[in-house]
Write an enzyme that holds these catalytic residues in place. Sequence first.
Site, PDB file in Angstrom:
ATOM      1  N   LYS A 162       0.840  -1.173  -0.061  1.00 36.12           N
ATOM      2  CA  LYS A 162       0.090   0.013   0.071  1.00 36.12           C
ATOM      3  C   LYS A 162       0.981   1.289   0.004  1.00 36.12           C
ATOM      4  CE  LYS A 162      -4.532   0.739   0.725  1.00 36.12           C
ATOM      5  NZ  LYS A 162      -5.720   0.099   0.307  1.00 36.12           N
ATOM      6  N   GLY A 194     -24.200   4.354   4.026  1.00 36.58           N
ATOM      7  CA  GLY A 194     -23.350   4.935   3.133  1.00 36.58           C
ATOM      8  C   GLY A 194     -23.652   4.456   1.680  1.00 36.58           C
ATOM      9  N   VAL A 195     -24.301   5.243   0.817  1.00 38.20           N
ATOM     10  CA  VAL A 195     -24.448   4.918  -0.375  1.00 38.20           C
ATOM     11  C   VAL A 195     -23.869   5.518  -1.364  1.00 38.20           C
ATOM     12  CG1 VAL A 195     -26.860   3.746  -0.299  1.00 38.20           C
ATOM     13  CG2 VAL A 195     -26.800   6.241  -0.203  1.00 38.20           C
ATOM     14  N   GLY A 196     -22.526   5.613  -1.446  1.00 37.68           N
ATOM     15  CA  GLY A 196     -21.732   6.023  -2.414  1.00 37.68           C
ATOM     16  C   GLY A 196     -21.332   5.157  -3.510  1.00 37.68           C
ATOM     17  N   ASN A 197     -20.016   4.919  -3.852  1.00 36.76           N
ATOM     18  CA  ASN A 197     -19.825   4.192  -5.216  1.00 36.76           C
ATOM     19  C   ASN A 197     -20.156   2.302  -4.895  1.00 36.76           C
ATOM     20  OD1 ASN A 197     -18.540   5.779  -6.692  1.00 36.76           O
ATOM     21  ND2 ASN A 197     -16.779   5.769  -5.378  1.00 36.76           N
ATOM     22  N   VAL A 198     -19.796   1.905  -3.754  1.00 38.57           N
ATOM     23  CA  VAL A 198     -20.015   0.519  -3.529  1.00 38.57           C
ATOM     24  C   VAL A 198     -21.626   0.285  -3.084  1.00 38.57           C
ATOM     25  CG1 VAL A 198     -19.361  -1.557  -2.213  1.00 38.57           C
ATOM     26  CG2 VAL A 198     -17.553   0.003  -2.751  1.00 38.57           C
ATOM     27  N   TYR A 227     -24.032   2.141  -3.665  1.00 41.79           N
ATOM     28  CA  TYR A 227     -25.158   2.372  -4.749  1.00 41.79           C
ATOM     29  C   TYR A 227     -25.305   0.824  -5.341  1.00 41.79           C
ATOM     30  CZ  TYR A 227     -26.841   3.458  -9.214  1.00 41.79           C
ATOM     31  OH  TYR A 227     -27.653   3.651 -10.154  1.00 41.79           O
TER      32      TYR A 227
HETATM   33  P1  NAD Z   1     -17.572   6.350  -1.411  1.00 39.12           P
HETATM   34  O1  NAD Z   1     -16.761   7.420  -0.790  1.00 39.12           O
HETATM   35  O2  NAD Z   1     -17.835   6.248  -2.721  1.00 39.12           O
HETATM   36  O3  NAD Z   1     -18.763   6.128  -0.451  1.00 39.12           O
HETATM   37  C1  NAD Z   1     -18.844   6.171   0.931  1.00 39.12           C
HETATM   38  C2  NAD Z   1     -20.183   6.916   1.277  1.00 39.12           C
HETATM   39  O4  NAD Z   1     -20.325   7.081   2.643  1.00 39.12           O
HETATM   40  C3  NAD Z   1     -20.258   8.343   0.764  1.00 39.12           C
HETATM   41  O5  NAD Z   1     -21.358   8.566   0.108  1.00 39.12           O
HETATM   42  C4  NAD Z   1     -20.469   9.262   1.896  1.00 39.12           C
HETATM   43  O6  NAD Z   1     -21.161  10.408   1.971  1.00 39.12           O
HETATM   44  C5  NAD Z   1     -20.799   8.300   3.089  1.00 39.12           C
HETATM   45  N1  NAD Z   1     -20.545   8.478   4.429  1.00 39.12           N
HETATM   46  C6  NAD Z   1     -19.676   8.831   4.916  1.00 39.12           C
HETATM   47  N2  NAD Z   1     -19.511   9.151   6.037  1.00 39.12           N
HETATM   48  C7  NAD Z   1     -20.960   8.466   6.714  1.00 39.12           C
HETATM   49  C8  NAD Z   1     -21.682   8.435   7.760  1.00 39.12           C
HETATM   50  N3  NAD Z   1     -20.959   8.906   8.957  1.00 39.12           N
HETATM   51  N4  NAD Z   1     -22.885   7.962   7.557  1.00 39.12           N
HETATM   52  C9  NAD Z   1     -23.448   7.536   6.453  1.00 39.12           C
HETATM   53  N5  NAD Z   1     -22.573   7.708   5.454  1.00 39.12           N
HETATM   54  C10 NAD Z   1     -21.531   8.252   5.459  1.00 39.12           C
HETATM   55  O7  NAD Z   1     -16.595   5.136  -1.020  1.00 39.12           O
HETATM   56  P2  NAD Z   1     -16.948   3.515  -1.671  1.00 39.12           P
HETATM   57  O8  NAD Z   1     -15.681   3.420  -2.735  1.00 39.12           O
HETATM   58  O9  NAD Z   1     -18.228   3.321  -1.913  1.00 39.12           O
HETATM   59  O10 NAD Z   1     -16.162   2.960  -0.477  1.00 39.12           O
HETATM   60  C11 NAD Z   1     -16.938   2.562   0.583  1.00 39.12           C
HETATM   61  C12 NAD Z   1     -16.289   1.571   1.725  1.00 39.12           C
HETATM   62  O11 NAD Z   1     -15.783   0.258   1.200  1.00 39.12           O
HETATM   63  C13 NAD Z   1     -14.913   2.054   2.173  1.00 39.12           C
HETATM   64  O12 NAD Z   1     -14.689   2.286   3.555  1.00 39.12           O
HETATM   65  C14 NAD Z   1     -13.847   1.725   1.317  1.00 39.12           C
HETATM   66  O13 NAD Z   1     -12.410   1.715   1.869  1.00 39.12           O
HETATM   67  C15 NAD Z   1     -14.330   0.241   1.029  1.00 39.12           C
HETATM   68  N6  NAD Z   1     -13.945  -0.459  -0.071  1.00 39.12           N
HETATM   69  C16 NAD Z   1     -14.337   0.108  -1.179  1.00 39.12           C
HETATM   70  C17 NAD Z   1     -13.817  -0.539  -2.285  1.00 39.12           C
HETATM   71  C18 NAD Z   1     -14.069   0.197  -3.518  1.00 39.12           C
HETATM   72  O14 NAD Z   1     -13.952  -0.799  -4.796  1.00 39.12           O
HETATM   73  N7  NAD Z   1     -14.479   1.068  -3.742  1.00 39.12           N
HETATM   74  C19 NAD Z   1     -13.212  -1.814  -2.352  1.00 39.12           C
HETATM   75  C20 NAD Z   1     -12.800  -2.303  -1.047  1.00 39.12           C
HETATM   76  C21 NAD Z   1     -13.248  -1.636   0.124  1.00 39.12           C
END
Ligand code: NAD
Length: 374
Positions: free
Chosen positions: A81, A180-184, A186
């Site tokens: 990392k 959390g409905v961000g990338n994953v 959603y």
């Molecule tokens: P992202 O930033 O797109 O989505 C995270 C969402 O969580 C955002 O919409 C944010 O507004 C929301 N959020 C933040 N604080 C919050 C809170 N206190 N309460 C409710 N919602 C809150 O991130 P992502 O890419 O969707 O990743 C989500 C998690 O999964 C992270 O912990 C990341 O490390 C982990 N992860 C992601 C991937 C990947 O492929 N993107 C792979 C492995 C692990």
Amino acid sequence: MTGIFYDLNSYGHEQVSFFHDKETGLKAIIGVHSTVLGPSLGGCRMWKYNDDQEALRDVLRLSRGMTYKASLAGLNLGGGKAVIIGDSRQDKSDEMLKVFGRAVDSLGGRYITAEDVGMTVRDIDTIRTVTHHAVGGSNEGGSGDPSVMTAFGVFQGMKAALKQSGMGESLEGLRVAIQGVGNVGYHLASYLSAAGANLVITDIYPNQVEKVVQEFGADIVSPDQIYSTNCDIFAPCALGAILNARTIPQLKCKIVAGSSNNQLETEKDGFDLFNRGIIYAPDYAINAGGLINVGAELDGYNSKEVMDKVSKIYNTINKVLERSKKENIPPHQAADALAEQRLEEARKTRKATSKTELRSEYLTKLNKAMTANN
Ligand code: NAD
């Protein structure tokens, strides 16, 4: 005893490299935890750390986590990392990314970088202009945004956890709470909705919530209410350390299965969940879809093969939960034991010199992939 070598010893790292560039302001640390299973692969995180020690601890913890994640996912990759110290919205520049790329290149394939917090697919494209040891870009066979595959893996892992809980495998009619409905989150909502689950969601950004409500339908709760909401499955997809002494007593779910990294605040929290009879699908086991996705670039990316591999997260979670039951240990310990077992076997069968062979295998594959993409 304290100090850098004390930290390296306690985390078991092979190599930690520091990079600094006065002109672009780059301050980066690359942690290569293990190359026992292959070249180390893991994202680069850009974050405004309070001090260098905090950045070092983060890279050590994260890179060790990648070793376990790759091992349990059955990948021939090691754990690494990188962190860049700085505010990604203010301090990042293409020049800085290129200097970082050259730093990655100087490790000659011992470390392959990718996206993490504060980095984008476009940033990977920039880094790839100076090194081939970067995956997750959008061109030259790049796999792009990994979050769809991460969500698909979480969905598979949920089904395995359901089966182990005795509730069957179907999500039809079950209530799933997504934090959390961000990338994953959603994409997970999309898979769950198609499977007939009822969603309850929260996010700190109203427009993210709105999008999911409009597309899939969902009940909304405030960020604080998500822990105590009535549901069958709680899916943390936002932050780390959210399973702790404050939140665990509030949980009403039977299963915790989500994508967030480092969900347990402490080791004890894993025991607390176990003692409450809540099934926990260990984070690094269930969220490996993204790593499987970027790692596939090294063999020439094929989306059908990636889907097949990611769907095996179902088997991994099954195995972890079966071991947990059999040995009466919390699932996080069962996952660690399985990951360590594979590493130990690899250490025994592959002598020290074979690390060089593994790296040259990777470099040969890389050359082949580059020729195919040209
Ligand atoms: P992202 O930033 O797109 O989505 C995270 C969402 O969580 C955002 O919409 C944010 O507004 C929301 N959020 C933040 N604080 C919050 C809170 N206190 N309460 C409710 N919602 C809150 O991130 P992502 O890419 O969707 O990743 C989500 C998690 O999964 C992270 O912990 C990341 O490390 C982990 N992860 C992601 C991937 C990947 O492929 N993107 C792979 C492995 C692990």
